[in-house]
Design a protein around this motif. Structure first.
Motif, PDB file in Angstrom:
ATOM      1  N   PRO A  72     -47.226 -19.514-114.534  1.00 59.49           N
ATOM      2  CA  PRO A  72     -45.973 -18.877-114.972  1.00 59.49           C
ATOM      3  C   PRO A  72     -45.086 -19.906-115.674  1.00 59.49           C
ATOM      4  N   PRO A  73     -44.322 -19.451-116.676  1.00 66.11           N
ATOM      5  CA  PRO A  73     -43.550 -20.421-117.467  1.00 66.11           C
ATOM      6  C   PRO A  73     -42.554 -21.255-116.650  1.00 66.11           C
ATOM      7  N   ASP A  74     -42.117 -20.739-115.495  1.00 70.00           N
ATOM      8  CA  ASP A  74     -41.136 -21.516-114.718  1.00 70.00           C
ATOM      9  C   ASP A  74     -41.808 -22.439-113.692  1.00 70.00           C
ATOM     10  N   GLN A  75     -43.140 -22.488-113.725  1.00 66.83           N
ATOM     11  CA  GLN A  75     -43.843 -23.316-112.744  1.00 66.83           C
ATOM     12  C   GLN A  75     -44.497 -24.527-113.416  1.00 66.83           C
ATOM     13  N   THR A  76     -44.657 -25.593-112.632  1.00 67.10           N
ATOM     14  CA  THR A  76     -45.284 -26.806-113.164  1.00 67.10           C
ATOM     15  C   THR A  76     -46.791 -26.800-112.914  1.00 67.10           C
ATOM     16  N   SER A  77     -47.224 -25.962-112.001  1.00 70.95           N
ATOM     17  CA  SER A  77     -48.651 -25.756-111.755  1.00 70.95           C
ATOM     18  C   SER A  77     -48.756 -24.429-111.025  1.00 70.95           C
ATOM     19  N   TRP A  78     -49.964 -23.953-110.827  1.00 75.31           N
ATOM     20  CA  TRP A  78     -50.109 -22.663-110.160  1.00 75.31           C
ATOM     21  C   TRP A  78     -51.368 -22.707-109.309  1.00 75.31           C
ATOM     22  N   SER A  79     -51.280 -22.148-108.115  1.00 68.13           N
ATOM     23  CA  SER A  79     -52.413 -22.238-107.198  1.00 68.13           C
ATOM     24  C   SER A  79     -52.262 -21.146-106.149  1.00 68.13           C
ATOM     25  N   ALA A 633     -56.682 -23.039-108.635  1.00 67.57           N
ATOM     26  CA  ALA A 633     -55.455 -23.571-109.244  1.00 67.57           C
ATOM     27  C   ALA A 633     -55.573 -23.716-110.755  1.00 67.57           C
ATOM     28  N   ASN A 634     -54.433 -23.694-111.416  1.00 67.84           N
ATOM     29  CA  ASN A 634     -54.309 -24.091-112.821  1.00 67.84           C
ATOM     30  C   ASN A 634     -53.228 -25.163-112.901  1.00 67.84           C
ATOM     31  N   MET A 635     -53.497 -26.209-113.660  1.00 70.51           N
ATOM     32  CA  MET A 635     -52.568 -27.334-113.700  1.00 70.51           C
ATOM     33  C   MET A 635     -52.156 -27.644-115.139  1.00 70.51           C
ATOM     34  N   ARG A 636     -50.904 -28.060-115.313  1.00 70.07           N
ATOM     35  CA  ARG A 636     -50.459 -28.549-116.620  1.00 70.07           C
ATOM     36  C   ARG A 636     -50.790 -30.039-116.721  1.00 70.07           C
ATOM     37  N   ASP A 637     -51.092 -30.481-117.949  1.00 70.58           N
ATOM     38  CA  ASP A 637     -51.419 -31.895-118.142  1.00 70.58           C
ATOM     39  C   ASP A 637     -50.265 -32.801-117.701  1.00 70.58           C
ATOM     40  N   SER A 650     -56.440 -35.436-104.176  1.00 71.37           N
ATOM     41  CA  SER A 650     -57.209 -35.282-105.404  1.00 71.37           C
ATOM     42  C   SER A 650     -56.865 -33.942-106.039  1.00 71.37           C
ATOM     43  N   THR A 651     -57.342 -33.729-107.278  1.00 63.27           N
ATOM     44  CA  THR A 651     -57.088 -32.437-107.925  1.00 63.27           C
ATOM     45  C   THR A 651     -58.036 -31.377-107.359  1.00 63.27           C
ATOM     46  N   ALA A 652     -57.622 -30.110-107.538  1.00 58.61           N
ATOM     47  CA  ALA A 652     -58.247 -28.993-106.834  1.00 58.61           C
ATOM     48  C   ALA A 652     -59.775 -28.985-106.919  1.00 58.61           C
ATOM     49  N   GLN A 653     -60.319 -29.074-108.133  1.00 56.22           N
ATOM     50  CA  GLN A 653     -61.773 -28.871-108.215  1.00 56.22           C
ATOM     51  C   GLN A 653     -62.542 -29.947-107.456  1.00 56.22           C
ATOM     52  N   TYR A 654     -61.972 -31.165-107.400  1.00 58.04           N
ATOM     53  CA  TYR A 654     -62.679 -32.239-106.681  1.00 58.04           C
ATOM     54  C   TYR A 654     -62.440 -32.161-105.179  1.00 58.04           C
ATOM     55  N   ARG A 655     -61.335 -31.516-104.789  1.00 55.30           N
ATOM     56  CA  ARG A 655     -61.119 -31.318-103.352  1.00 55.30           C
ATOM     57  C   ARG A 655     -62.168 -30.352-102.808  1.00 55.30           C
ATOM     58  N   ILE A 656     -62.749 -29.544-103.692  1.00 55.06           N
ATOM     59  CA  ILE A 656     -63.800 -28.615-103.269  1.00 55.06           C
ATOM     60  C   ILE A 656     -65.173 -29.227-103.538  1.00 55.06           C
ATOM     61  N   ASN A 657     -65.465 -29.491-104.821  1.00 52.63           N
ATOM     62  CA  ASN A 657     -66.799 -29.976-105.168  1.00 52.63           C
ATOM     63  C   ASN A 657     -67.089 -31.343-104.555  1.00 52.63           C
TER      64      ASN A 657
END
Ligand code: ZN
Length: 689
Positions: A72-79, A633-637, A650-657
């Protein structure tokens, strides 16, 4: 208030100095008893089945979630956590609106939260008062006569939510006697999110410093300074802060608890930093008499001491003026609010829009009156049954840890005995505190936001300081009941799961056990493992910083954690920035250990049941998909760049994989072949606990 260490599962970007808009907006929400929306703990519509789980479990489990949930435009990341946090905000808003002035039969607690929220929503008054709201503090700074008089002045300038200006001060548990609260001093005083921003020489760091100077200049201009003076003083502030930053510990250094343990007498502190009048400072804040204090970062105080005399008094006045205005900006008029957003949320973290005012106001209420708002919250969302079923899960995860420790083939019986003693001593705190914080001495009125924030700051500072010299209160929580997070505190040796983190989709009583154990079971295991990660394992069963390992066992343990650090250091976060394997080590060890424990606990909980596939997924597959879906999650650069420096996770995908590549249970569940990317060769698998 200040904990030397506390390890969370997620650390949402709860940037308090964030902010937002003048957007009053049309919020057509019904005035009815609110409910949290229901999302299942395993959502098949979130999966992307075109991805092979043996190639990428994370995108297999979360691919469609990512497509359907743009940031969402008012968020810095989304999960998933961020979304639940936002759903919570809607829910809490309804509670707060039903608690406002004019509502009938308000008790003392309802009055506080209702009036606080109302004062925050009153944008007209905030705009009208503008900088007048902090004029007494600015006048006090203007009246400063000498560097020596800094101490009583600094004591009078508490920042929002009980933070302190110039450095971090308050109480902490004695690292050698966890039953005792002592005085504490830590590094602080910076406007950027980490000391590394001041010291790194890459192009992005340089750009960030330039933008920071522009931000400081803007704040001075809003205070009425000429552009020339504002620019000049902003450059000076960057210089002053850079010197403090260079003398501050890095985040990786701060992971070594022995580096932070520097107990001394007041006389030693006076010798360390004689240019600051410590006796007056402590007297002004009415500190209880104390014998010892801990100074986490002595080099910082040495530097501060030097700057107190090397920098002209005018520079210090500007430094204090900027930090007071900057920290109070979210509570002042729209132009301050806007500038706060522009720098901290838009430039640094990539948000496109300010959050609507109500969202900020709910958060500010939670930060100031968390255990008042929490009472209304848990009444609605946290039943005794939910508490009992969570406790059952906790007990099973702890039993799995006991079994795991006893079975370790690399640890001596001597160390195992100590580890088991530590495990047995862990306190489980679930949902909310047994005894609510008493806010009766805090005056909250419905038409003075900045005043409420200031009194809230004084209340929190006073509450914190008053603990010094007293026994530790083991019932205390560091986060509010509505928080969507969990933590382990090694000095308390307790695991804490607020009601906010025990809601669907994270914990879903309607769903089968498999995804619930994969998700919340893993969270419980994660917090528990923090007691035994590279950092937590240095504290004993009482929470004291005391070695309980044989030398040989510790060496073997260190080799095992190094495997984890090396693995995660290979992963790329954004551009060419890799995960910092040292900074994130404790969290990665907790992620791995947590999921292994959750799997064992789930097997135990279901040993007498016949489990069947659901939605064409076997129970084992459902466990791992439930695990992966905790962190879709989706993250902004921009946000990733801040996290690379500041976030121990760590970032989401590596916290899982990164976890499942180390779990043969996973490759068996999906019949992965040894040649596939998500399968590590057995001699390369990292195994700590
Ligand atoms: Zn953690």
């Amino acid at each position: 208030m200040k904990r030397m260490f506390a390890f969370c599962i997620c650390l949402l970007s709860l940037v308090v100095v964030s902010s937002a808009t003048a957007q009053t907006g049309s919020d057509n929400h019904a005035k009815q008893e609110p409910a949290l929306p229901y999302i299942p703990s395993l959502d098949v519509t979130a999966m992307d089945k075109s991805v092979d789980p043996c190639v990428d479990l994370y995108h297999y489990s979360c691919g469609d979630w990512q497509k359907k949930n743009p940031i969402p435009p008012d968020q810095t990341s989304w999960s998933v956590y961020g979304k639940l946090y936002q759903d919570n905000l809607f829910f809490l808003r309804s509670i707060l609106e039903q608690s406002g002035p004019g509502m009938p039969q308000r008790d003392a607690v309802t009055q506080k939260i209702g009036d606080f929220y109302a004062s925050c929503m009153d944008e007209t008054t905030a705009d009208k008062r503008s900088v007048a709201a902090i004029q007494p503090q600015l006048d006090a700074i203007a009246a400063l006569k000498s560097a020596h008089d800094m101490a009583p002045l600094v004591a009078r300038l508490p920042l929002p939510f009980g933070r302190t200006i110039l450095f971090v001060a308050g109480s902490t548990q004695d690292p050698d006697n966890s039953e005792q609260e002592i005085a504490d001093l830590d590094q602080g005083g910076l406007g950027l999110p980490d000391r590394d921003y001041y010291t790194k020489d890459d192009a992005k760091s340089k750009e960030t410093r330039e933008r920071y100077v522009q931000h400081v200049q803007k704040i001075f201009e809003l205070l009425g300074d000429s552009p020339q003076a504002a620019k000049q003083n902003a450059e000076i502030i960057l210089r002053m802060e850079t010197a403090l930053a260079k003398a501050s510990w890095t985040r990786v250094e701060r992971r070594d608890p022995y580096k932070l343990k520097n107990k001394m007498k007041l006389a030693d502190l006076i010798q360390l930093a004689p240019n600051f009048d410590w006796e007056t400072y402590y007297r002004a804040l009415q500190y209880p008499k104390f014998e010892i204090l801990n100074v986490d970062a002595p080099a910082f105080y040495k530097q501060l001491n030097a700057e107190l005399t090397s920098e002209p008094l005018e520079n210090w006045k500007n430094y204090l003026r900027f930090h007071v205005a900057d920290q109070y900006s979210p509570f002042l008029s729209a132009n301050f609010v806007q500038e706060n957003f522009e720098f901290y949320r838009k430039y640094l973290r990539g948000a496109k829009q300010m959050q609507p005012r109500w969202k900020r106001c709910v958060q500010f209420t939670d930060y100031n009156l968390g255990e008042a708002l929490g009472q209304a919250y848990v009444r609605r969302v946290f039943s005794p049954e939910l508490k009992a079923s969570t406790l059952d899960m906790v007990n099973r995860v702890e039993a799995a840890m006991g079994q795991r420790i006893r079975q370790l083939d690399w640890m001596s019986p001597e160390t195992k005995q100590q580890a088991l003693a530590k495990l047995a001593a862990i306190r489980n705190k679930i949902g909310y505190p047994d005894k609510w914080r008493d806010y009766s001495s805090l005056k909250i009125v419905h038409d003075d936001l900045a005043g409420n924030i200031l009194r809230g700051a004084e209340f929190e500072q006073h509450r914190d300081v008053n603990k010094i010299g007293k026994p530790v209160d083991h019932g205390e929580w560091d986060i509010s009941p509505a928080t969507v997070d969990a933590y382990y505190n090694p000095q308390m040796n307790d695991i804490n799961f607020p009601a906010g983190v025990l809601q669907p989709p994270l914990y879903d009583p309607k769903m089968d056990d498999a995804p619930n154990y994969g998700d919340t079971g893993g969270t419980i295991g994660h917090e528990l493992t923090h007691g035994f990660d590279d950092q937590g394992s240095q504290f004993d069963s009482k929470g004291n910083l005391k070695n309980w390992w044989t030398k040989d066992d510790r060496e073997k343990f260190d080799a095992r954690t190094k495997c984890v650090a090396d693995q995660y250091s290979q992963y790329v976060m954004v551009d060419d920035i890799h995960i910092n394997g040292e900074l994130t080590l404790g969290e990665n060890v907790a992620d791995l250990g947590g999921e292994i424990l959750a799997f064992m606990a789930w097997k135990d909980a279901t040993k007498d049941k016949t489990l069947h596939p659901i939605d064409d997924l076997t129970p084992e597959q459902r466990f791992f998909i439930g695990f992966a879906q905790w962190d879709c999650a989706n993250m902004r650069d921009e946000d990733l760049r801040v996290r690379a420096v500041t976030d121990p996770h760590s970032t989401a995908q590596y916290r899982i994989n990164g976890v499942v590549v180390n779990m043969p249970e996973f490759s068996r569940a999906f019949s992965c072949k040894a040649s596939q990317p998500m399968v590590k060769a057995s001699d390369k698998v990292c195994k700590v606990w």
